[in-house]
Design a protein around this motif. Sequence first.
Motif, PDB file in Angstrom:
ATOM      1  N   GLN A  11      -5.201   7.224 -11.435  1.00  0.00           N
ATOM      2  CA  GLN A  11      -6.037   5.625 -11.918  1.00  0.00           C
ATOM      3  C   GLN A  11      -4.927   5.097 -12.306  1.00  0.00           C
ATOM      4  OE1 GLN A  11      -8.472   4.706 -13.855  1.00  0.00           O
ATOM      5  NE2 GLN A  11      -7.699   2.256 -13.673  1.00  0.00           N
ATOM      6  N   ALA A  12      -4.770   3.928 -11.646  1.00  0.00           N
ATOM      7  CA  ALA A  12      -4.337   2.308 -11.578  1.00  0.00           C
ATOM      8  C   ALA A  12      -4.269   2.037 -13.024  1.00  0.00           C
ATOM      9  CB  ALA A  12      -4.745   1.125 -11.028  1.00  0.00           C
ATOM     10  N   SER A  49       0.262  -0.134 -10.412  1.00  0.00           N
ATOM     11  CA  SER A  49       0.256   0.521  -9.910  1.00  0.00           C
ATOM     12  C   SER A  49      -1.012   1.768  -9.931  1.00  0.00           C
ATOM     13  CB  SER A  49       1.930   0.811  -9.808  1.00  0.00           C
ATOM     14  OG  SER A  49       2.045   1.759  -8.521  1.00  0.00           O
ATOM     15  N   SER A  50      -1.108   2.215  -8.711  1.00  0.00           N
ATOM     16  CA  SER A  50      -1.987   3.516  -8.290  1.00  0.00           C
ATOM     17  C   SER A  50      -1.181   4.294  -7.065  1.00  0.00           C
ATOM     18  CB  SER A  50      -3.213   2.885  -7.900  1.00  0.00           C
ATOM     19  OG  SER A  50      -3.545   4.096  -7.192  1.00  0.00           O
ATOM     20  N   ASP A  54       0.764  -0.876   0.280  1.00  0.00           N
ATOM     21  CA  ASP A  54      -0.159  -0.481  -0.244  1.00  0.00           C
ATOM     22  C   ASP A  54       0.906   1.473   0.168  1.00  0.00           C
ATOM     23  OD1 ASP A  54       1.196  -0.263   2.664  1.00  0.00           O
ATOM     24  OD2 ASP A  54      -0.605   0.130   3.653  1.00  0.00           O
ATOM     25  N   SER A 100      -3.588  12.279  -4.021  1.00  0.00           N
ATOM     26  CA  SER A 100      -4.681  11.247  -4.139  1.00  0.00           C
ATOM     27  C   SER A 100      -4.096  10.088  -4.860  1.00  0.00           C
ATOM     28  CB  SER A 100      -6.284  11.606  -4.102  1.00  0.00           C
ATOM     29  OG  SER A 100      -5.844  12.465  -5.274  1.00  0.00           O
ATOM     30  N   ARG A 101      -5.137   8.768  -5.044  1.00  0.00           N
ATOM     31  CA  ARG A 101      -4.607   8.269  -5.706  1.00  0.00           C
ATOM     32  C   ARG A 101      -5.083   8.178  -6.908  1.00  0.00           C
ATOM     33  NH1 ARG A 101      -0.736   4.412  -3.801  1.00  0.00           N
ATOM     34  NH2 ARG A 101      -1.044   4.951  -1.515  1.00  0.00           N
ATOM     35  N   ALA A 156      -7.356  -1.649 -13.080  1.00  0.00           N
ATOM     36  CA  ALA A 156      -8.138  -1.415 -11.303  1.00  0.00           C
ATOM     37  C   ALA A 156      -7.954  -1.859 -10.803  1.00  0.00           C
ATOM     38  CB  ALA A 156     -10.133  -2.209 -11.431  1.00  0.00           C
ATOM     39  N   MET A 157      -7.888  -0.942  -9.178  1.00  0.00           N
ATOM     40  CA  MET A 157      -7.001  -1.068  -8.165  1.00  0.00           C
ATOM     41  C   MET A 157      -6.747   0.414  -7.943  1.00  0.00           C
ATOM     42  SD  MET A 157      -2.894  -3.130  -7.465  1.00  0.00           S
ATOM     43  CE  MET A 157      -2.044  -1.498  -7.548  1.00  0.00           C
ATOM     44  N   HIS A 158      -6.913  -0.010  -6.490  1.00  0.00           N
ATOM     45  CA  HIS A 158      -7.396   0.955  -5.161  1.00  0.00           C
ATOM     46  C   HIS A 158      -5.669   1.513  -4.618  1.00  0.00           C
ATOM     47  CE1 HIS A 158     -11.336   0.069  -5.196  1.00  0.00           C
ATOM     48  NE2 HIS A 158     -10.802  -0.946  -4.399  1.00  0.00           N
ATOM     49  N   GLU A 159      -5.443   1.383  -4.472  1.00  0.00           N
ATOM     50  CA  GLU A 159      -3.991   1.761  -3.657  1.00  0.00           C
ATOM     51  C   GLU A 159      -2.319   0.761  -4.010  1.00  0.00           C
ATOM     52  OE1 GLU A 159      -4.538   2.639   0.567  1.00  0.00           O
ATOM     53  OE2 GLU A 159      -4.059   0.575   0.593  1.00  0.00           O
TER      54      GLU A 159
END
Length: 626
Positions: free
Chosen positions: A126-127, A116-117, A63, A123-124, A144-147
């Motif tokens: 786009q991955a 990777s994002s 993370d 802020s994060r 697609a990924m959050h962090e």
Amino acid sequence: MTEYPPIKVLDDRLINQIAAGEVVERPAAALKELMENSLDAGATRIDIELAEGGIKRIRIADDGAGIRREELPLALARHATSKIGNLEDLEQVGTLGFRGEALASLASISRLAIVSSALQNGSRGQAARIEAVGGQLSPIEPAAMHEGTVITAEDLFFNTPARRKFLKTEGTEFGHCEDAAQRIALAVPGVAVSLTHNGRRLWQYRAGSAGERVAAILGDEFMGNSVAIGDSVGDFTVAGWAALPRYSRAGRDQQFLYVNGRFVRDKLLTHAVREAYADVLHNNRHPAYALFLTLPPDKVDVNVHPAKAEVRFRDSRAVHQFVFHALHKALARSAGEVATPVADPLRWVSGNIGGNSGGNSGGNAGDRPAAVNNLYQSPSAAANFPRWQGATQATLGAMTPHSAQESTAFYEALRGAPAVLAPRADVAPATDIPPLGFALAQLHGVYILAQNSAGLVLVDMHAAHERIVYERLKNALDLQTLASQPLIAPMPVSLGERDVQRVREHQEFFSQLGFELAPISPQEIVVRAVPAMLPGLDVAGMLRELLDDLGEHGASRALTEKRDEILGTMACHGAVRANRQLTITEMNALLRDMEATERSGQCNHGRPTWYQFGLGDLDKLFMRGR
Ligand code: ADP
Ligand code: MG
């Protein structure tokens, strides 16, 4: 002679493949590089998934800060790094990585994917995803990924079959991977780390204190048998835990040494540690420890090895001395100073009677007994190891033990002395109970039972006395030759001819030790004087063994190199034997001597000399108050 082929510049992929041999020679090395990258990116969580010992797949999710989309190809380029920019940075390097070659190397010998994002402007973004097969990059795609970052390396060495052949079985490679993961995890207690192999979650360390992490990885038993180390001199600091000799191991499997947070194998440091244990550990046993050395980055060069497993110190002598002294001092704390010689001596008992101590599962720190977590909780956990020095000594009263030199004639001389059992009226009771308490009884001529403020103390009489005698002999011999005491009636001892000859040749050696010996026939000598410090002496037995030592080492070496062994032999024969009845007064004198003697927690063979059974432990044993 044949003609040389022309010189060519190698292409990048081949360069990377060659370099890969050094940086990622096996799955464990790749795993280490990937974990270090996650830590450098500030991760607070690292999840590791392996398949087939890491040969089939290594997948790391973190993370951390992430990699910006447009920089993904750069991350895979050789000599590309976000960590240093110039030579000054290199000299002050504070990250685990800096050479910019791990990902490039790994990508050249596997099928690699990065998703990777990145953290951008708080802020994060786009991955994005990039792949590399044998070093050949694919176009970047949205993902697609959050962090954070997920890096997957599959089919290691698929395109370098010669290297692949060097890999061992899946089990062996997995073992190396697990070791690598635990070594790193040990240094970052503030980061949650988990390991899954072939779909099975094997362990999961939650973020916590340094002590929790060490307990989770080395086990409660290690913790319960260790002293906390915390020392600093100038800008050198060392912290961690070192096991008491009674927890010594047959192998080197529990030796963790870190320099500025980096696990290292370093001969100099290992030697310093070994020396600190030399006096309390049997030769073929190995100490266990987790030690973290910190010093300014410009005093250590970490860039002497591609995988940075070795370091070079600017002033290696100073480092050696510092580590040696810190450890030696901690291990030498006398019994009176170490608050809990064994944190949980009853664990095997409660285990046996179906109690809940649980044993060392090596698992989640979260399901360790609360007591362990509390005991070793440190206020400022995270990655920085605080100094714990106060912790182990905290429960000690302000006892001033008798000086060790005071009683040389030992316990005989104490007969008739006023009993010290009753607390003196002029001192507050709390400080009047010495650390090892007051003797209650002798058990089967072997153990002393004593009561102290924590509960019951159990002492191995001979082992404890042996250490006391040994330390005294060493101190005395440091100052001069050992004082000797004439015997009223000279004592004849029969020996073999060779031994009588040795006595003849090595008069000097024996007189230094306080003996006066005279051969009276080819097979017999008389003893006219013995070491004054060893009144209750088994003279014949001791002489025979000393002569054996002499035969083995020769007199010239015996008293210099083998001095401690020789004194150990004497101590063993000079110490009170099992089955010798001691009075309460004598037992108390022994307890006081233990408190005043360095390293008295172990006999000179490294066995424990005493145990503390807390009242709570005893209550537990009888299931009281539950
Ligand atoms: P180094 O660690 O020596 O810089 P690497 O080849 O290991 O070289 O990594 C190259 C670069 O890729 C790093 O400098 C870093 O910027 C980036 N990087 C690698 N792994 C991660 C990660 N897990 N999270 C964020 N950035 C990463
Ligand atoms: Mg790196």
